[in-house]
Design an enzyme around this catalytic site. Structure first.
Site, PDB file in Angstrom:
ATOM      1  N   GLU A 166      10.908  -8.866 -30.918  1.00 26.59           N
ATOM      2  CA  GLU A 166      11.226  -7.566 -29.620  1.00 26.59           C
ATOM      3  C   GLU A 166      12.790  -8.335 -29.233  1.00 26.59           C
ATOM      4  O   GLU A 166      12.377  -7.778 -28.218  1.00 26.59           O
ATOM      5  CB  GLU A 166      10.127  -7.230 -29.220  1.00 26.59           C
ATOM      6  CG  GLU A 166       8.882  -6.911 -30.126  1.00 26.59           C
ATOM      7  CD  GLU A 166       7.731  -5.771 -29.281  1.00 26.59           C
ATOM      8  OE1 GLU A 166       7.952  -5.607 -28.378  1.00 26.59           O
ATOM      9  OE2 GLU A 166       7.119  -5.156 -30.139  1.00 26.59           O
ATOM     10  N   GLU A 186       3.113  -7.664 -35.744  1.00 26.31           N
ATOM     11  CA  GLU A 186       2.264  -6.659 -34.516  1.00 26.31           C
ATOM     12  C   GLU A 186       1.843  -5.047 -35.208  1.00 26.31           C
ATOM     13  O   GLU A 186       2.987  -5.182 -35.937  1.00 26.31           O
ATOM     14  CB  GLU A 186       2.945  -6.691 -33.689  1.00 26.31           C
ATOM     15  CG  GLU A 186       2.634  -8.383 -32.863  1.00 26.31           C
ATOM     16  CD  GLU A 186       3.486  -7.669 -31.752  1.00 26.31           C
ATOM     17  OE1 GLU A 186       3.464  -6.840 -30.568  1.00 26.31           O
ATOM     18  OE2 GLU A 186       4.537  -8.667 -31.031  1.00 26.31           O
TER      19      GLU A 186
HETATM   20  O1  AHR Z   1       1.252  -6.951 -28.631  1.00 32.21           O
HETATM   21  C1  AHR Z   1       1.212  -7.153 -27.052  1.00 32.21           C
HETATM   22  C2  AHR Z   1       2.560  -7.085 -27.176  1.00 32.21           C
HETATM   23  O2  AHR Z   1       3.461  -5.920 -28.288  1.00 32.21           O
HETATM   24  C3  AHR Z   1       3.752  -8.066 -27.331  1.00 32.21           C
HETATM   25  O3  AHR Z   1       3.528  -9.121 -27.271  1.00 32.21           O
HETATM   26  C4  AHR Z   1       5.003  -7.239 -27.921  1.00 32.21           C
HETATM   27  O4  AHR Z   1       6.106  -7.974 -28.758  1.00 32.21           O
HETATM   28  C5  AHR Z   1       4.649  -5.815 -27.865  1.00 32.21           C
HETATM   29  O5  AHR Z   1       5.482  -5.149 -27.664  1.00 32.21           O
END
Ligand code: AHR
Length: 521
Positions: free
Chosen positions: A199, A322
């Protein structure tokens, strides 16, 4: 109904048919699209993610060697067994946001010499670095899963990441491989998958896409491919949701030779300011969660279209590293630990999303559900004070769907019946199908409609299917979930509501359920 006149499995014709008893029900045909280049569903689509966050690693996976809970090098044996049974293909670590604060050298060497650090993203808790590189990579070996390491770009250095690659992957003599040997590991682990930051547009450094593209190029330059047969697989920190400009900028500015995967993050969250309860939700909130989950289909299609423009040969993969449902934390738990229960709503997210990934297997080659244990849409929950562990409905969906791993996609075309709520609608049914090396066909179906059964008929004649077996995941209420006192409230059961007559299969898909069919000769 169309006649099945085509060659073997591509001649499959599926029909989700009208049940005449209910006048308001729609008729939907599902047809297999003939495609001699149908992709293999990469097993890595079924990947997981474990961050130093809340009780995922510490107090989740890792209880320490001295724990009364049976463990292997400090990792719970029951978790290892459950993940092995899932055929977990890969595990991403150590973050997430944590990755861009993590200095891997803090987590190697004698335990009493490791510094204590503060986890600034997740609750400001102090951790002792007792779970580090060796623990993680050895765990992946035990799990027979590929490790996916997220490198620190935000607060690390190029040298630090280059050293990590040398430490994990270099066979010969070098400062880092010698250090690895000093720490008790002779052979390299040969880590293939590397994320260059996480991110980068947010917690990874709040960078602009142009700036990050240059930074990526710099880091990638010094991560040695020579240490790994076939080179390492580098993944760029990707877009959040519909930030198409981010993907466009990376694809435009990073040479193909340096880029194997571009990430995408998308969570099923209804409102970041008011995420809602994990277990107590109305149909309104359920519908909104389903809308957010179904958005994954559009996001993949639009990011893929951009990638196609710059990479028509499909050399760069889309990595959804994710995804999952995100709600308010369980009452009484640390708000920064992201501990939530897992209901039939989560089973719907999982069933639908995995069907979406399977059907986009041409470009989507890896995905990582957030997160494996005790965080967000976990597949496993463990007691905070006791020793119990439970498998969530999401675990069971991943288990039912594991049959698609590395099988060949059978593309389908259909218009789903609608699930309508207060004037808005969504496709009620998602389906994906595959055929494996033993010519066994699997069809996974998720019906997100909380009230309606949908009837499906399958012309299985061309598949030469003699035997059909099926499992279903369902429950009485959408809000149902497994608890430490009732761990098996929701689990897959044999599904018998189908008939196979003269090669034609008829099946009723119950409301908010997941069904997986296995058709064999
Ligand atoms: O999964 C939780 C968080 O969500 C992670 O650390 C981040 O990459 C995302 O914003």
């Amino acid at each position: 109904m169309k006649k099945n006149t085509l060659v073997p499995f591509f001649s499959l014709i599926l029909f989700v048919s009208y049940t005449p008893f209910f006048a308001q029900q729609q008729i939907t045909d599902i047809t297999v699209v003939e495609d001699s280049e149908a992709p293999i569903i990469n097993k890595h689509i079924y990947g997981h993610f474990a961050e130093h966050l809340g009780r995922c690693i510490y107090g989740g996976f890792y209880v320490g060697e001295e724990s009364v809970i049976p463990n292997t090098d400090g990792v719970r044996n029951d978790i290892i067994a459950a993940l092995k049974d899932l055929n977990i293909p890969n595990l991403r670590w150590p973050g997430g946001c944590f990755a861009d604060t993590y200095h891997w050298k803090d987590g190697i060497g004698p335990l009493n010499e490791r510094p204590e650090i503060v986890n600034t993203w997740w609750g400001g808790v102090t951790e002792d670095n007792s779970f580090g590189t060796h623990n993680f990579l050895n765990l992946c070996e035990v799990l027979e899963a590929e490790p996916y390491l997220s490198g620190n770009v935000g607060s690390g250095t190029v040298q630090e990441l280059a050293d990590w690659v040398q430490y994990t992957n270099f066979k010969g003599t070098s400062p880092m491989s010698d250090l690895r040997r000093e720490n008790g590991r002779d052979e390299p682990w040969s880590v293939k998958y590397w994320g260059i930051g996480n991110e980068a547009w947010g917690c990874g450094g709040n960078m602009r896409a142009e700036y990050y593209a240059d930074i990526y190029r710099k880091y990638a330059t010094f991560m040695s491919d020579a240490d790994m047969e076939g080179g390492i697989y580098k993944i760029a920190s990707g877009a959040s949701n519909d930030d198409y400009e981010w993907t466009e900028t990376l694809m435009k500015n990073i040479p193909r030779s340096m880029l194997q995967g571009v990430a995408l993050h998308h969570y099923s969250v209804i409102d970041w300011g008011a995420k809602g309860s994990d277990t107590e939700f109305t149909e309104d909130l359920y519908f909104k969660t389903m809308q957010e989950s179904w958005l994954m289909n559009e996001l993949i299609e639009k990011h893929t279209a951009i990638m196609d423009k710059f990479d028509p040969e499909g050399k760069v993969d889309l990595i959804v590293d994710e995804w999952g449902g995100w709600y308010d934390v369980q009452e009484g738990t640390n708000p920064s630990f992201l501990y939530q229960q897992n209901t039939m709503r989560d089973a719907m997210i999982a069933g639908m999303t995995l069907n979406i990934f399977n059907n986009h297997a041409k470009r989507v080659k890896m995905a990582n559900l957030a997160q494996t244990v005790n965080v967000l849409q976990a597949v496993i929950l463990t007691e905070e004070k006791g020793q119990k562990m439970i498998l969530t409905p999401t675990y069971h969906v991943m288990h039912m769907y594991k049959v698609h791993q590395d099988a060949k996609l059978i593309p389908l075309s259909f218009t789903s019946p609608e699930y309508t709520f207060e004037g808005s609608s969504l496709p009620a049914i998602s389906v994906s199908a595959s055929i494996n090396d033993d010519e066994v066909v699997h069809i996974s179906i998720t019906n997100i409609d909380p009230k309606k059964t949908n009837t499906l008929t399958l012309d299985a004649t061309s598949l030469h299917i003699k035997k059909i077996e099926a499992t279903v995941l369902k429950s009485e209420k959408l809000q149902d979930h497994n608890t430490f006192d009732n761990p098996d409230k929701i689990k897959p059961t044999e599904f018998k509501n189908f008939q196979l007559k003269k090669g034609k299969l008829e099946i009723d898909i119950p409301p908010f359920s997941v069904v997986v069919l296995k058709g064999s000769h």
